[in-house]
Design a protein around this motif. Sequence first.
Motif, short mmCIF file in Angstrom:
data_model
loop_
_atom_site.label_atom_id
_atom_site.label_comp_id
_atom_site.label_asym_id
_atom_site.label_seq_id
_atom_site.Cartn_x
_atom_site.Cartn_y
_atom_site.Cartn_z
N VAL A 475 -0.83 46.64 64.25
CA VAL A 475 0.58 47.03 64.34
C VAL A 475 1.16 47.08 62.93
CG1 VAL A 475 0.90 46.05 66.64
CG2 VAL A 475 1.30 44.62 64.65
N HIS A 476 2.34 47.65 62.82
CA HIS A 476 2.93 47.83 61.49
C HIS A 476 4.26 47.13 61.33
CE1 HIS A 476 -0.20 50.80 60.75
NE2 HIS A 476 0.13 51.40 61.88
N SER A 477 4.81 46.62 62.41
CA SER A 477 6.08 45.90 62.33
C SER A 477 5.84 44.46 62.77
CB SER A 477 7.12 46.56 63.24
OG SER A 477 8.34 45.84 63.21
N PHE A 478 6.18 43.52 61.89
CA PHE A 478 5.86 42.13 62.15
C PHE A 478 7.14 41.29 62.21
CE2 PHE A 478 2.33 43.90 59.68
CZ PHE A 478 1.30 43.72 60.59
N LYS A 479 7.12 40.30 63.09
CA LYS A 479 8.22 39.35 63.19
C LYS A 479 7.64 37.96 63.42
CE LYS A 479 11.70 42.53 65.09
NZ LYS A 479 12.63 42.79 66.23
N GLY A 480 8.40 36.95 63.01
CA GLY A 480 8.02 35.57 63.28
C GLY A 480 6.67 35.21 62.71
N TYR A 481 5.82 34.64 63.55
CA TYR A 481 4.50 34.19 63.12
C TYR A 481 3.69 35.31 62.49
CZ TYR A 481 -0.47 33.18 63.50
OH TYR A 481 -1.81 33.04 63.24
N TRP A 482 3.73 36.48 63.10
CA TRP A 482 2.90 37.58 62.62
C TRP A 482 3.32 38.03 61.22
CZ3 TRP A 482 -1.33 37.70 65.13
CH2 TRP A 482 -1.35 37.37 66.50
N GLU A 483 4.60 37.94 60.93
CA GLU A 483 5.06 38.30 59.59
C GLU A 483 4.52 37.33 58.55
OE1 GLU A 483 9.29 39.21 57.25
OE2 GLU A 483 9.31 38.23 59.21
N THR A 484 4.51 36.02 58.91
CA THR A 484 4.00 35.01 57.98
C THR A 484 2.50 35.15 57.80
OG1 THR A 484 5.74 33.54 58.82
CG2 THR A 484 4.03 32.55 57.45
N LEU A 485 1.78 35.38 58.91
CA LEU A 485 0.33 35.58 58.80
C LEU A 485 0.02 36.80 57.94
CD1 LEU A 485 -2.63 35.12 59.59
CD2 LEU A 485 -2.20 36.47 61.66
N ASN A 486 0.73 37.90 58.16
CA ASN A 486 0.49 39.11 57.38
C ASN A 486 0.75 38.88 55.90
OD1 ASN A 486 -0.13 42.05 57.43
ND2 ASN A 486 1.92 42.19 56.57
N SER A 487 1.77 38.08 55.58
CA SER A 487 2.06 37.75 54.18
C SER A 487 0.89 36.98 53.57
CB SER A 487 3.34 36.91 54.10
OG SER A 487 3.58 36.47 52.78
N ASN A 488 0.32 36.04 54.33
CA ASN A 488 -0.85 35.31 53.84
C ASN A 488 -2.03 36.25 53.60
OD1 ASN A 488 0.49 32.84 53.97
ND2 ASN A 488 -0.18 32.43 56.06
N LEU A 489 -2.23 37.17 54.52
CA LEU A 489 -3.34 38.11 54.39
C LEU A 489 -3.16 39.04 53.20
CD1 LEU A 489 -3.89 39.04 58.15
CD2 LEU A 489 -5.21 37.43 56.76
N GLU A 490 -1.91 39.45 52.96
CA GLU A 490 -1.64 40.33 51.82
C GLU A 490 -2.01 39.65 50.51
OE1 GLU A 490 -0.23 43.63 51.74
OE2 GLU A 490 -0.99 43.49 53.78
#
Length: 813
Positions: A475-490
């Motif tokens: 997905v391309h739009s993140f909120k909550g936990y997924w936003e934080t996980l994506n930041s870690n992955l970046e």
Amino acid sequence: MALRLVADFELGKDVLPWLRAERSASEARGVGSGGADVVENDYESLRVLNIERNGNIIYTYKDDKGNVVFGLYDCQTRQNELLYAFEKDLEVFSCSVNSERTLLAASLIQSTKEGKRNELQPGSKCLTLLVEIHPVNNVKVLKAVDSYIWVQVIKNSGHLQRDRIAENFVWAQWDMSEQRLYYIDLKKSKSILKCIQFYADESYNLMFEVPLDISLSNSGFKLVNFGCDYQDQEKLSKHLSLCVFTNHAGSLCVCYSPKCAAWEQITYSVFYIHKGYSKTFTTSLKNVGSHMTKGITFLNLDYYVGVYLPGHFFHLLNVQHPDLICHNLFLTGNNEMIDMLPHSPLQSLSGSLVLDYCSGKLYRAMLSQSSLLQLLQKTRLDCEKMATLHCALSCGHGAQLLEGQIIQWISENVSACHSFDLIQEFIIASSYWSVYSETSNVDKLLPHSSVLTWNTEIPGITLVTEDTALPLMKVHSFKGYWETLNSNLENVKYAKPHFHYNNSVVRREWHNLISEEKTGKRRSTAYVRNILDNAIKVISNLEARNLEPRLTPLLQEEDSHQRLLMGLMVSELRDHFLRHLQGVEKKKIEQMVLDYISKLLDLICHILEASWRKHNLHSWVFHFNSRGSAAEFAVFHIMTRILEATNSLFLPLPPGFHTLHTILGVHCLPLHNLLHCIDSGVLLLTETAVTRLMKDLDNTEKNEKLKFSIIVRLPPLIGQKICRLWDHPMSSNIISRNHVMQLLQNYKKRPRNSMIDKSSFSVEFLPLNYFIEILTDIESTNQALYPFEQHDNVDAKFVEEAALKHTTMLLGL
């Protein structure tokens, strides 16, 4: 035990007495049959079936006729309610009820006796039914499938979606609280972990795919947290253990323990998906025997993963900071704490819930700060001290009390660790956790440890670290936990460097300002005033956090050098946060910076006060007429250790620290040791400390030697002030030297003025007379260039008198 299990629910106490009372009441009304033996046999099948998202517990049992009965325990009212009974001998695998308790969904199969086929549907292993239990019974078949399935009651029972969510998977796990389905799909002998996120509007998204280096092809089908893992418990040790854990800080861990071919050693792996690597731990077992029918249990403990093998070991793995092995705690079977845990398998559910399936007990798992503190006090290994300290501080609850207990222990064991500085580690770790919850990216911006590398082996543990593939986000739009996980992955994906703050820039700028001060060429006053204003904010914030009066004489003087350091750290750390914390308002960043630096200073004060209190220096008064006591020397020692800890990190100290440290040094150390400490920078001479020495010490020969030794080590600007406080020929000599140096620094020889009144020189000492004549001539002809008002009537006459007194003293006349 480092892990504390608090029982939230127990079938034997919260359900069974109620069921017995209901059965007795029914028999009294002539309804139902069977004696006490029959009743007890009925309840042998009593087991927990599901823990709902709201915390309610659904349980099931079979009555004397083989009917399947469903009951619900309300966690709020702590009351039981019978929901429904199927008049068939069926095996139930999962069940759920809506919040109004009008719809019951159940997945079940008929008990398969020897030689008897499944009668529900040819070829089907499981049937899912939706039953309207109030106001009338209306049974709907949701779907019949060829394996076990999990159901959740939907809002609109009239419209049942036919979407196929996943298929051909060999392992699946359901996260009730977060509404996530994790499953593994085999593709070309590769194990692909996928996750589907469900939403309140009944929509869902496939969030990510990530390959795992594990073999599941021959392991058979397994469900985790579907009907609370109702499986043959005797076979647990023969099958692999696999589960997924997350936390609000954006971590994603896959814990994996393969089948065990031999029990001499256990191997398990943790895939830190959010970090891009995995770690495989191998631990040797001792006394292998009776307990080996049990398998490994993985427990989700927020910032930690617990790995538990009953009777053998309990490991706490740091999920948030897994880089160094010393941040993990490894307790072996010889540790009495492990024996306090149940020896039956534990099932980790959503959040911090843990189910002991055999006993029907539901626990809330949490780390025990008191037990961790006991371990910190008892253990001899540096690696365990390090891990236990971080583990205790991460717990969060009762932080102030816990910090006080740790500080008390540190004050008594300041030299207990050889691999790292205990004071330094505590200050950094505790300050980090004090602001950690403010924003999700703090762990990338602030150091959590003073230790950068650790090469010492952990006894009984071998470790292999390997890089792993990063998840492919779908997905391309993140909120909550997924936003934080994506930041870690970046951060991992683009190999961004560590943005951990350090004081290197502050160190350089502080030294520049101090150099400018010594040369009298300091830059604009507005710049310096702004830095000092930052320091005022920190101290105000610090005082607001601690309303109790302090035992030690700290924060009671200006100490411009420490205030400069404090203010520079505020400025630099604020800029650091503003650069990397996008979307966080400036006011919040400002407060977080003040809180962090205030915490640093507060911890230093508390460490000193703990030692102060321990040695009973509450009403301490400095007396120069006696040697320092053992208690004063102990406080001086811990202040020296605090100074060492802060110097290498270049952290500010509370104003007044150096003054107190110096005064204690004067009181406790022989002169040659004292001067060595001053020359090596261990003791810093402050104007406040030296002023007190000049005023309080009398002019005995010993004190004169001390005063002179200190005065000659002072910076010129402070030295000129201090000399005027000491009415002594030596002080006059120093003042005269400074006066002469300033007069003669630009002196050019000119023809002598023969008109000077020779009668003003009372002593016939020709070299001195000639020199005084030159000084008088300079003073009379260049008075406008040398306005020495601050010198308190220092002139050629003063220099003459000082020279004569000093000569007389040297000649012993």
